[in-house]
Design a protein around this motif. Structure first.
Motif, PDB file in Angstrom:
ATOM      1  N   LEU A  18     -11.687 -15.958   7.667  1.00 55.17           N
ATOM      2  CA  LEU A  18     -11.212 -16.357   6.431  1.00 55.17           C
ATOM      3  C   LEU A  18     -10.034 -16.009   5.988  1.00 55.17           C
ATOM      4  N   LEU A  19      -9.636 -14.778   6.691  1.00 51.59           N
ATOM      5  CA  LEU A  19      -8.270 -14.208   6.371  1.00 51.59           C
ATOM      6  C   LEU A  19      -7.202 -14.408   7.277  1.00 51.59           C
TER       7      LEU A  19
ATOM      8  N   MET B 194      -4.348 -15.555   1.166  1.00 57.42           N
ATOM      9  CA  MET B 194      -3.847 -15.312   2.464  1.00 57.42           C
ATOM     10  C   MET B 194      -2.983 -16.201   2.798  1.00 57.42           C
ATOM     11  N   LEU B 195      -2.999 -17.680   2.419  1.00 53.20           N
ATOM     12  CA  LEU B 195      -2.146 -18.882   2.750  1.00 53.20           C
ATOM     13  C   LEU B 195      -0.812 -18.451   1.916  1.00 53.20           C
TER      14      LEU B 195
ATOM     15  N   THR C 110      13.915 -28.724   8.413  1.00 49.42           N
ATOM     16  CA  THR C 110      14.108 -27.752   7.447  1.00 49.42           C
ATOM     17  C   THR C 110      14.573 -26.514   8.586  1.00 49.42           C
TER      18      THR C 110
ATOM     19  N   ALA D  27      -0.486 -21.595   7.183  1.00 49.51           N
ATOM     20  CA  ALA D  27       0.834 -21.633   6.665  1.00 49.51           C
ATOM     21  C   ALA D  27       1.815 -21.902   7.717  1.00 49.51           C
TER      22      ALA D  27
ATOM     23  N   VAL E 178       7.901 -26.440  -0.403  1.00 50.03           N
ATOM     24  CA  VAL E 178       6.620 -26.059   0.295  1.00 50.03           C
ATOM     25  C   VAL E 178       5.547 -25.387  -0.617  1.00 50.03           C
TER      26      VAL E 178
ATOM     27  N   ALA F  25       0.884 -15.123   3.477  1.00 52.79           N
ATOM     28  CA  ALA F  25       1.754 -15.780   4.577  1.00 52.79           C
ATOM     29  C   ALA F  25       3.176 -16.299   4.154  1.00 52.79           C
ATOM     30  N   LEU F  26       2.989 -17.336   3.272  1.00 50.15           N
ATOM     31  CA  LEU F  26       4.282 -17.728   2.876  1.00 50.15           C
ATOM     32  C   LEU F  26       5.096 -16.848   2.348  1.00 50.15           C
TER      33      LEU F  26
ATOM     34  N   VAL G  74      11.022 -12.425   4.344  1.00 47.12           N
ATOM     35  CA  VAL G  74      11.706 -12.285   5.886  1.00 47.12           C
ATOM     36  C   VAL G  74      12.999 -13.305   5.841  1.00 47.12           C
ATOM     37  N   ARG G  75      12.634 -14.575   5.327  1.00 51.60           N
ATOM     38  CA  ARG G  75      13.549 -15.476   5.687  1.00 51.60           C
ATOM     39  C   ARG G  75      14.718 -15.173   4.542  1.00 51.60           C
TER      40      ARG G  75
ATOM     41  N   SER H 208       5.337 -13.750   2.769  1.00 56.93           N
ATOM     42  CA  SER H 208       6.015 -13.016   3.656  1.00 56.93           C
ATOM     43  C   SER H 208       7.018 -13.758   4.291  1.00 56.93           C
ATOM     44  N   ALA H 209       6.619 -14.962   4.774  1.00 53.85           N
ATOM     45  CA  ALA H 209       7.988 -15.728   5.438  1.00 53.85           C
ATOM     46  C   ALA H 209       9.041 -15.979   4.598  1.00 53.85           C
TER      47      ALA H 209
ATOM     48  N   SER I 281      13.743 -25.364   0.618  1.00 49.98           N
ATOM     49  CA  SER I 281      12.339 -25.760   1.398  1.00 49.98           C
ATOM     50  C   SER I 281      11.276 -24.906   1.042  1.00 49.98           C
ATOM     51  N   PHE I 282      11.536 -23.448   0.955  1.00 48.87           N
ATOM     52  CA  PHE I 282      10.439 -22.725   0.346  1.00 48.87           C
ATOM     53  C   PHE I 282       9.717 -23.295  -1.136  1.00 48.87           C
TER      54      PHE I 282
ATOM     55  N   LEU J  94       9.889 -15.153  13.242  1.00 40.38           N
ATOM     56  CA  LEU J  94       9.136 -15.056  12.113  1.00 40.38           C
ATOM     57  C   LEU J  94       7.916 -15.864  12.561  1.00 40.38           C
TER      58      LEU J  94
ATOM     59  N   PHE K  19      12.895 -23.149   8.838  1.00 43.70           N
ATOM     60  CA  PHE K  19      12.272 -21.799   8.838  1.00 43.70           C
ATOM     61  C   PHE K  19      12.387 -21.025  10.169  1.00 43.70           C
TER      62      PHE K  19
ATOM     63  N   LEU L 126       2.086 -27.002  -1.820  1.00 43.27           N
ATOM     64  CA  LEU L 126       0.714 -26.304  -1.466  1.00 43.27           C
ATOM     65  C   LEU L 126      -0.064 -26.016  -2.900  1.00 43.27           C
TER      66      LEU L 126
ATOM     67  N   LEU M 172     -12.158 -22.455   7.908  1.00 51.92           N
ATOM     68  CA  LEU M 172     -12.162 -21.849   6.696  1.00 51.92           C
ATOM     69  C   LEU M 172     -13.194 -22.234   5.810  1.00 51.92           C
TER      70      LEU M 172
ATOM     71  N   LEU N  25       3.722 -14.558  12.374  1.00 50.78           N
ATOM     72  CA  LEU N  25       2.941 -15.313  11.471  1.00 50.78           C
ATOM     73  C   LEU N  25       1.692 -15.610  12.427  1.00 50.78           C
TER      74      LEU N  25
ATOM     75  N   SER O 172      -9.058 -16.712   0.787  1.00 48.22           N
ATOM     76  CA  SER O 172      -8.219 -17.587   1.839  1.00 48.22           C
ATOM     77  C   SER O 172      -7.220 -17.914   1.129  1.00 48.22           C
TER      78      SER O 172
ATOM     79  N   PRO P  79      -5.905 -19.082   7.346  1.00 51.93           N
ATOM     80  CA  PRO P  79      -4.976 -19.520   6.381  1.00 51.93           C
ATOM     81  C   PRO P  79      -3.418 -19.087   6.709  1.00 51.93           C
ATOM     82  N   VAL P  80      -3.217 -17.920   7.781  1.00 47.67           N
ATOM     83  CA  VAL P  80      -2.019 -17.627   8.123  1.00 47.67           C
ATOM     84  C   VAL P  80      -1.360 -18.567   8.809  1.00 47.67           C
TER      85      VAL P  80
END
Lengths: 637, 235
Positions: A256-257, B65-66, A277, A264, B167, B69-70, B76-77, B72-73, B163-164, A302, A279, B171, A218, A306, B62, A260-261
């Motif tokens: 860059l995009l 995007m982090l 946990t 996470a 997290v 991602a969280l 979904v969760r 969307s998780a 948890s979320f 999931l 997840f 973050l 990044l 990701l 960026s 990060p995913v």
């Protein structure tokens, strides 16, 4: 600005604007101490070489791991005494255990994808040549640049460490799929920790390594984007940039995009592994004797979403710089402008953009609605269009050229060949119905090794042979280079074409051996053939290393522009001085690939060459632009 | 975007026609010219994409995007069919205090930027201090909010929603910590500079740094509000 506007010179002393506030970072002299000069250097050139050396170390490890894998696949159960010394547990008595094989797979994939295919083309060549090719003195944030290399290095150390911790190396594959990855520790799966040791195990270190790598990438991507947008020299408009710069720019945006995913996802997976946990841990999971989690259900799918949302752009992160280098080298040695420059730029962006919408094709068999599968399939096949545009334009560039078959040219042509050969099987795999039978077989291995692995490596080879004279001031041996090329080129096909056949027969990937599968016995000779091809191809790579290190000290002196190329890196000395152009600020007058311009004294016109008395001769120059103007400079009305 | 990017003017004496044509048109010509101008002194009347600002927007992209991602998780969760372990937690009351602090800090950082624009170093420094303290307060409140949750018996692994919560707040908190460190660095620089270079005018780098940190800080503020709404409303 008032001051700058009065300056008419093509070359302007840097001192004239030394007080400029935004330039403060670059007006330092070259560092003198060894540590500041070679270790914690902020010079993008040194950092680029550091990245390249790191990638070389990683590729050596990754390659030897693949040899070990082949040995186990071909002669399962054989004792290799040397192995026991290195891995007393994984290869007890010198015989590789299946778990050890899995950790080889994991380490090979991770090492190659992250620390070779991502670092060398972008971090290595991009770092070294992006600033030079746009006429900048350094990256936009030199200190950040140093930081991104050393963070990458820490990630590398973490990954190496993962192979040697108690319990063995990580066994989850480079994709790190749960469920097993998330709860492997509780099940005492080798490489994933044990109930007593949930923290220091291979798989955790693997996640830590990847997370560190994400952060480093990044920082690097941010630097690349800023440098390219902000640091171009006078006259270097976007459409006058070499295609290499476009490829590094696109790659940086993808990184860059996408990273990060992964970061996470990595955080969530790490918590699943260490903090209970859920997840990604599904509910009611039992190891046969007890229920493993009290929760009622996360989703391993999931993670796959990701991961592949990152993972698919990642393959373009690996291949796009190779495309840039290939275009650059093909044009230089075909002595012709890149055919369809503008189309090349748009195709690259189209590939990058589409790359974000196709991750589902890695998951056709994970259970998804047929409609979703169809959408992913169609989008995947669409990538064939910009890829075909690129291939077509590469051939168009070669067409009718006065080709100089130098070593970099051979590797660039090899890239096109491999990209096509690996790409067409992508069309096969991108279709849900065909993927049903091909998924997770050697067919997939053959596909992605050709298209993203070996093709990208060929891009790097082309880049290395091409830019070596600039980086070290000496030529690599052409003779050794060509001797290196042919066994490599034939070798990789000899390895990976049989992979497709094995896959069609039904050989699944990631299996440590196939002794117990009668229907695969028929492939035994093919397996042996591949292993022999691997050994020969790997041996040939040492020619490259020998050539590389020998030429650093003993190669022929190169001169500033040995290839008679046009872009800015050839307008400075080899190797370039600390500030790249020795205090000069270059002015760019034309597009990057002005070869064979009618009326020009040589068959190439450098980007820095002003039009001599252009008022008088402008019809001539414009005529040249018309003829070579299949959009390659993109500035005509 | 000011007309006549740097390159055009700079090189006109050399190549009048070509440069004007190449440097000054097309979708990108003005960019090239502009940045050419920037290398020779930056800012001023020309439109120059400033490197710190570009870098910050890239960083924000960026970070976005982090958290995308969280998110969307998270979504979904939360809606996973067949899973019934999702138990929405009661928000610890202190998150409202921290939210108030971070929103207030967005205003104070604007105040410090405005003071700097008026060359009022005292006001600038004061508002920077206030922002710094609010930022530290925010982190402290978030940590105390975690304590409150723990007091309720809600831990990281208690259920997916908790948890979320941990997290995402964690973050986000790390990113705020980065901003706080940057603020502290800038405050210290003001103090040090006050002794040495009084009356010499304000370093243009400071203006850029203040601007860029302001962008980051507002983004972090907005991000927090977004995360809070997500955690409260999507359950």
């Amino acid at each position: 600005m008032a001051e700058a506007e009065t300056i008419h010179d093509v070359i302007q002393p840097a001192a004239a604007h030394a007080h400029a506030p935004s330039m403060a970072a670059h007006h330092h002299g070259p560092p003198t101490g060894f540590i500041r000069k070679y270790i914690f250097s902020v010079d993008h050139k040194v950092i680029g070489i550091q990245y390249l050396l790191l990638a070389m170390a990683a590729v050596l490890v990754g390659m030897l791991l693949s040899v070990l894998m082949r040995m186990n696949l071909t002669w399962p159960g054989t004792a290799w005494p040397l192995l026991e010394i290195l891995f007393p547990i994984g290869a007890k008595g010198g015989v590789m255990t299946p778990e050890f094989y899995l950790s080889l797979v994991t380490m090979h994939g991770t090492m190659m994808v992250f620390f070779v295919l991502t670092t060398a083309p972008q971090g290595g060549f991009g770092n070294y040549f992006l600033p030079i090719q746009i006429g900048a003195e350094d990256m936009a944030f030199p200190t950040l640049n140093m930081l991104s290399f050393w963070v990458t290095f820490v990630g590398f150390v973490a990954l190496i460490a993962a192979a040697f911790v108690e319990g063995g190396g990580p066994t989850g594959g480079w994709t790190g799929y749960p469920t097993l990855n998330a709860i492997g520790g509780k099940l005492n799966v080798p490489g994933m920790g044990s109930a007593q040791n949930l923290w220091w195990n291979g798989q955790n270190l693997w996640i830590i390594s990847i997370a560190i790598f994400c952060v480093a990438s990044l920082l690097g991507a941010l630097n690349f984007i800023t440098t390219l947008l902000n640091m171009r020299t006078r006259g270097m408009s976007l459409m006058r940039m070499p295609l290499t710069c476009w490829s590094w720019f696109t790659t940086a945006i993808l990184a860059l995009l996408a990273f990060p995913v992964l970061l996470a996802a990595g955080v969530l997976l790490f918590l699943d592994r260490t903090a209970d946990t859920s997840f990604f841990v599904p509910g009611g999971l039992s190891d046969g004797t007890r229920v493993l989690t009290e929760h009622n259900g996360g989703s391993p799918i999931l993670w796959q979403h990701l991961f592949w949302f990152f993972g698919h752009p990642e393959v373009y992160i690996a291949i796009l710089p190779g495309m840039g280098v290939t275009s650059h080298v093909l044009s230089t040695f075909a002595r012709k402008p890149v055919f369809g420059y503008r189309a090349m730029v748009f195709a690259m962006f189209a590939i990058g953009l589409l790359g974000f919408f196709v991750w589902g094709h890695h998951m056709f068999l994970s259970g998804m609605s047929p409609y979703t599968g169809m959408a992913f399939s169609v989008l995947t096949l669409t990538i064939g269009v910009p890829s075909a545009i690129k291939t077509f334009n590469w051939i168009g560039t070669l067409w009718g050229g006065r080709i100089r078959f130098t070593t970099p040219m051979l590797f660039a042509i090899g890239f096109v060949s491999l990209f096509v050969a690996g790409g067409v099987t992508g069309i096969v795999l991108g279709q849900t119905s065909l993927d049903l039978s091909m998924h997770d077989t050697y067919f997939v291995l053959g596909h992605f090794h050709l298209v993203m692995g070996v093709a990208a490596i060929f891009g790097m080879f082309a880049g290395t042979y091409f830019w070596f004279p600039k980086m070290f001031g000496r030529m690599m041996s052409e003779r050794l280079g060509k001797i290196h090329f042919w066994p490599t080129f034939i070798g990789v096909y000899a390895i990976f074409i049989p992979f497709h056949i094995m896959g069609i027969v039904g050989m699944p990937r990631r299996y440590a051996s196939f002794e117990e599968y009668e229907f695969l016995r028929v492939l035994d000779p093919v397996v042996l053939f591949v292993t022999i091809a691997v050994i020969i191809t790997v041996a040939a790579q040492f020619l490259f290393w020998y050539n590389f290190f020998w030429s650093i000290w003993k190669g022929e002196p190169a001169g500033d522009n040995p290839w008679e190329a046009t872009t800015l890196e050839w307008s400075t000395s080899s190797p370039p001085p600390h500030d790249n152009f020795g205090g000069r600020v270059l002015t760019v007058y034309r597009g990057p690939y002005e070869f064979a311009v009618p009326g020009a004294p040589d068959d190439y016109v450098m980007q820095t060459t002003p039009d001599a008395a252009e008022e008088n001769q402008s019809p001539l120059v414009q005529g040249g632009s018309e003829i070579s103007g299949n959009g390659h400079n993109g500035h005509k009305h | 975007m000011a007309a006549g990017p740097g390159a055009v003017t700079v090189t006109r004496p050399v190549t009048p026609t070509r440069t004007a044509r190449f440097g000054g048109n097309g979708p990108s010509g003005s960019n090239g010219g502009g940045s050419g101008g920037d290398r020779r002194g930056g800012g001023g009347q020309d439109w120059t994409p400033d490197r710190y600002r570009i870098g910050m927007w890239a960083a924000i992209g960026s970070i976005l995007m982090l958290f995308t991602a969280l998110t969307s998780a998270y979504i979904v969760r939360a809606g996973l069919p067949g899973s019934n372990d999702w138990q929405p937690i009661t928000m610890p009351p202190l998150v409202w205090v921290s939210t108030a602090l971070i929103i207030a800090s967005s205003f104070t950082i604007v105040a410090s930027r405005k003071a700097l624009a008026r060359d009022e170093m005292t006001g600038y420094e004061r508002w920077l201090w206030v922002t710094l303290l609010l930022g530290v307060g925010f982190i402290g409140m978030q940590l105390l909010a975690w304590r409150q949750l723990v007091g309720q018996g809600v831990y990281l692994a208690s259920n997916p929603h908790s948890s979320f919560f941990y997290v995402m707040t964690g973050l986000h908190g790390l990113h705020i910590l980065g901003g706080v460190l940057a603020l502290a660095f800038m405050v210290l620089r003001v103090r040090r500079q006050r002794g040495t270079s009084a009356g010499q005018g304000i370093d243009p780098k400071r203006r850029v740094a203040t601007d860029v940190l302001g962008i980051y800080w507002h983004f972090m503020d907005g991000l927090w509000v977004y995360l809070l709404l997500l955690l409260i409303l999507w359950r």
